[in-house]
Design a protein around this motif. Structure first.
Motif, mmCIF file in Angstrom:
data_model
loop_
_atom_site.group_PDB
_atom_site.id
_atom_site.type_symbol
_atom_site.label_atom_id
_atom_site.label_comp_id
_atom_site.label_asym_id
_atom_site.label_seq_id
_atom_site.Cartn_x
_atom_site.Cartn_y
_atom_site.Cartn_z
ATOM 1 N N LEU A 102 5.611 1.908 -10.228
ATOM 2 C CA LEU A 102 4.568 0.903 -10.435
ATOM 3 C C LEU A 102 5.188 -0.492 -10.547
ATOM 4 C CD1 LEU A 102 2.297 2.909 -12.877
ATOM 5 C CD2 LEU A 102 1.560 1.971 -10.679
ATOM 6 N N HIS A 103 6.335 -0.594 -11.208
ATOM 7 C CA HIS A 103 7.055 -1.867 -11.276
ATOM 8 C C HIS A 103 7.492 -2.313 -9.874
ATOM 9 C CE1 HIS A 103 7.334 -3.017 -15.462
ATOM 10 N NE2 HIS A 103 7.715 -1.800 -15.827
ATOM 11 N N GLN A 104 7.971 -1.368 -9.081
ATOM 12 C CA GLN A 104 8.376 -1.707 -7.719
ATOM 13 C C GLN A 104 7.175 -2.226 -6.919
ATOM 14 O OE1 GLN A 104 9.365 1.474 -4.896
ATOM 15 N NE2 GLN A 104 11.203 0.304 -4.344
ATOM 16 N N ALA A 105 6.045 -1.556 -7.059
ATOM 17 C CA ALA A 105 4.833 -2.012 -6.375
ATOM 18 C C ALA A 105 4.435 -3.408 -6.855
ATOM 19 C CB ALA A 105 3.697 -1.018 -6.621
ATOM 20 N N ARG A 106 4.626 -3.670 -8.149
ATOM 21 C CA ARG A 106 4.312 -4.994 -8.689
ATOM 22 C C ARG A 106 5.142 -6.084 -8.016
ATOM 23 N NH1 ARG A 106 7.280 -7.732 -11.784
ATOM 24 N NH2 ARG A 106 8.492 -5.927 -12.465
ATOM 25 N N SER A 107 6.435 -5.836 -7.833
ATOM 26 C CA SER A 107 7.281 -6.859 -7.210
ATOM 27 C C SER A 107 6.925 -7.060 -5.740
ATOM 28 C CB SER A 107 8.766 -6.496 -7.375
ATOM 29 O OG SER A 107 9.067 -5.285 -6.713
ATOM 30 N N ILE A 108 6.545 -5.995 -5.056
ATOM 31 C CA ILE A 108 6.092 -6.119 -3.665
ATOM 32 C C ILE A 108 4.770 -6.865 -3.614
ATOM 33 C CG2 ILE A 108 5.347 -4.832 -1.614
ATOM 34 C CD1 ILE A 108 7.335 -2.624 -2.470
ATOM 35 N N CYS A 109 3.925 -6.627 -4.613
ATOM 36 C CA CYS A 109 2.634 -7.313 -4.686
ATOM 37 C C CYS A 109 2.835 -8.823 -4.795
ATOM 38 C CB CYS A 109 1.842 -6.793 -5.880
ATOM 39 S SG CYS A 109 0.158 -7.441 -5.979
ATOM 40 N N ARG A 110 3.830 -9.246 -5.557
ATOM 41 C CA ARG A 110 4.109 -10.676 -5.685
ATOM 42 C C ARG A 110 4.477 -11.275 -4.324
ATOM 43 N NH1 ARG A 110 1.594 -12.919 -9.828
ATOM 44 N NH2 ARG A 110 2.398 -12.347 -11.875
ATOM 45 N N ARG A 111 5.246 -10.527 -3.546
ATOM 46 C CA ARG A 111 5.608 -11.027 -2.213
ATOM 47 C C ARG A 111 4.386 -11.060 -1.304
ATOM 48 N NH1 ARG A 111 7.761 -8.014 1.835
ATOM 49 N NH2 ARG A 111 8.646 -6.504 0.380
ATOM 50 N N ALA A 112 3.547 -10.035 -1.395
ATOM 51 C CA ALA A 112 2.319 -10.025 -0.589
ATOM 52 C C ALA A 112 1.459 -11.239 -0.934
ATOM 53 C CB ALA A 112 1.546 -8.729 -0.834
ATOM 54 N N ASN B 284 0.829 -1.203 0.000
ATOM 55 C CA ASN B 284 0.000 0.000 0.000
ATOM 56 C C ASN B 284 0.868 1.259 0.000
ATOM 57 O OD1 ASN B 284 -2.293 1.613 0.154
ATOM 58 N ND2 ASN B 284 -3.267 0.341 1.695
ATOM 59 N N SER B 285 1.948 1.228 0.765
ATOM 60 C CA SER B 285 2.858 2.382 0.794
ATOM 61 C C SER B 285 3.528 2.588 -0.556
ATOM 62 C CB SER B 285 3.926 2.168 1.878
ATOM 63 O OG SER B 285 3.345 2.129 3.156
ATOM 64 N N ALA B 286 3.937 1.485 -1.193
ATOM 65 C CA ALA B 286 4.580 1.583 -2.504
ATOM 66 C C ALA B 286 3.614 2.150 -3.538
ATOM 67 C CB ALA B 286 5.086 0.206 -2.943
ATOM 68 N N ILE B 287 2.363 1.736 -3.468
ATOM 69 C CA ILE B 287 1.368 2.264 -4.397
ATOM 70 C C ILE B 287 1.110 3.741 -4.109
ATOM 71 C CG2 ILE B 287 -1.080 2.137 -5.072
ATOM 72 C CD1 ILE B 287 -0.862 -0.886 -4.839
ATOM 73 N N GLY B 288 1.235 4.134 -2.844
ATOM 74 C CA GLY B 288 1.110 5.550 -2.498
ATOM 75 C C GLY B 288 2.158 6.405 -3.197
ATOM 76 N N ILE B 289 3.377 5.878 -3.272
ATOM 77 C CA ILE B 289 4.446 6.597 -3.983
ATOM 78 C C ILE B 289 4.122 6.657 -5.477
ATOM 79 C CG2 ILE B 289 6.893 6.584 -4.600
ATOM 80 C CD1 ILE B 289 7.406 5.131 -1.919
ATOM 81 N N ALA B 290 3.719 5.518 -6.037
ATOM 82 C CA ALA B 290 3.374 5.478 -7.459
ATOM 83 C C ALA B 290 2.233 6.445 -7.759
ATOM 84 C CB ALA B 290 2.997 4.054 -7.860
ATOM 85 N N HIS B 291 1.267 6.504 -6.853
ATOM 86 C CA HIS B 291 0.132 7.409 -7.039
ATOM 87 C C HIS B 291 0.607 8.855 -7.153
ATOM 88 C CE1 HIS B 291 -2.916 10.214 -5.398
ATOM 89 N NE2 HIS B 291 -3.725 9.537 -6.190
ATOM 90 N N HIS B 292 1.557 9.241 -6.313
ATOM 91 C CA HIS B 292 2.074 10.610 -6.337
ATOM 92 C C HIS B 292 2.605 10.965 -7.726
ATOM 93 C CE1 HIS B 292 4.378 14.185 -5.199
ATOM 94 N NE2 HIS B 292 5.403 13.634 -5.828
ATOM 95 N N TYR B 293 3.403 10.066 -8.294
ATOM 96 C CA TYR B 293 4.008 10.349 -9.592
ATOM 97 C C TYR B 293 3.001 10.218 -10.735
ATOM 98 C CZ TYR B 293 8.516 10.676 -7.345
ATOM 99 O OH TYR B 293 9.555 11.078 -6.542
ATOM 100 N N CYS B 294 2.049 9.307 -10.590
ATOM 101 C CA CYS B 294 1.021 9.177 -11.627
ATOM 102 C C CYS B 294 0.136 10.419 -11.677
ATOM 103 C CB CYS B 294 0.171 7.928 -11.370
ATOM 104 S SG CYS B 294 1.017 6.378 -11.755
ATOM 105 N N LYS B 295 -0.193 10.936 -10.509
ATOM 106 C CA LYS B 295 -1.003 12.162 -10.462
ATOM 107 C C LYS B 295 -0.210 13.337 -11.027
ATOM 108 C CE LYS B 295 -4.129 14.711 -7.446
ATOM 109 N NZ LYS B 295 -4.728 14.792 -6.090
ATOM 110 N N LYS B 296 1.065 13.367 -10.715
ATOM 111 C CA LYS B 296 1.939 14.439 -11.192
ATOM 112 C C LYS B 296 2.024 14.431 -12.722
ATOM 113 C CE LYS B 296 6.622 16.178 -10.299
ATOM 114 N NZ LYS B 296 7.897 15.892 -9.572
ATOM 115 N N SER B 297 2.051 13.253 -13.323
ATOM 116 C CA SER B 297 2.169 13.152 -14.778
ATOM 117 C C SER B 297 0.808 13.157 -15.480
ATOM 118 C CB SER B 297 2.928 11.879 -15.166
ATOM 119 O OG SER B 297 2.142 10.730 -14.917
ATOM 120 N N ALA B 298 -0.270 13.144 -14.694
ATOM 121 C CA ALA B 298 -1.640 13.163 -15.243
ATOM 122 C C ALA B 298 -1.865 12.040 -16.255
ATOM 123 C CB ALA B 298 -1.936 14.529 -15.875
ATOM 124 N N ASN B 299 -1.444 10.820 -15.871
ATOM 125 C CA ASN B 299 -1.575 9.692 -16.795
ATOM 126 C C ASN B 299 -2.903 8.946 -16.654
ATOM 127 O OD1 ASN B 299 -1.257 8.085 -14.487
ATOM 128 N ND2 ASN B 299 0.908 7.702 -14.875
#
Length: 198
Positions: free
Chosen positions: A126-136, A37-52
């Motif tokens: 997002l890739h980092q969150a993906r690898s953490i998701c696999r561990r979860a 969840n924390s990793a996705i929080g970081i990804a969210h920050h950058y995704c919002k910043k890039s308006a993707n």
């Protein structure tokens, strides 16, 4: 007060009131989901910043991960009907993820090579969150097998890693940035990095 001192001896409480050691499989799974969840929080920050366009998805996913944590923290074999009802995780969330994956994937070029985490800040996180998701997912398997959590939780985490992969590629495409493509390094020589525009 923020601190309670009740966990000073290495134990903590579950939603049903049961106390277990913090190295228990349930807390391992909870910790991995929390880290995700924390990793996705970081990804969210950058995704919002890039308006993707991915930021609203990610917020909803974070909320779902909170619900998954509640499900994992409530052993299904030893919870009241009210607790089971309050912490049930709906299969509908999985279907929604699958719809998002299909939409993202339909707009991406076919994948013909292994790619390395790359493609700009949004994509990399997002890739980092993906690898953490696999561990979860891996840490949740024994919890579900012991009937301490619903199978829908495990299915969601499995599908979520696929979503995060598609989202990472989509984020790179949105920013017009290249993905690094894996190429096996020859012995005694430096690896050469290939890039591919999306």
């Amino acid at each position: 007060m923020l601190y309670t001192r009740t966990g000073d001896k290495g134990e903590s409480s579950l939603y049903n009131g049961e106390r277990r050691v913090k190295t228990d499989r349930i807390f391992e799974a909870l910790g991995a989901v929390d880290e995700l969840n924390s990793a996705i929080g970081i990804a969210h920050h950058y995704c919002k910043k890039s308006a993707n366009g991915l930021d609203e998805h990610l917020i909803e996913i974070q909320c779902n991960l909170q619900d998954i944590g509640s499900n994992i923290a409530t052993p299904r074999n030893d919870a009241s009907e009210t607790q089971l009802r309050n912490t049930a995780f709906d299969d509908g969330h999985i279907e929604k993820l699958e719809g998002w994956i299909d939409t993202l994937d339909s707009k991406l070029p076919p994948l013909r090579n292994f790619i390395l985490p790359s493609g700009g800040e949004s994509s990399i996180f997002l890739h980092q969150a993906r690898s953490i998701c696999r561990r979860a997912e891996r840490t949740t398997i024994p919890v579900v097998e012991a009937n301490d959590a619903d199978e829908s939780v495990l299915k969601y985490l499995n599908r979520l890693s696929d979503y995060l992969f598609a989202a990472a590629r989509s984020a790179a495409k949105h920013e017009g940035l290249e993905e690094n493509v894996y190429k096996k390094a020859k012995s005694g020589r430096e690896a050469s990095i290939q890039t591919r525009a999306l």
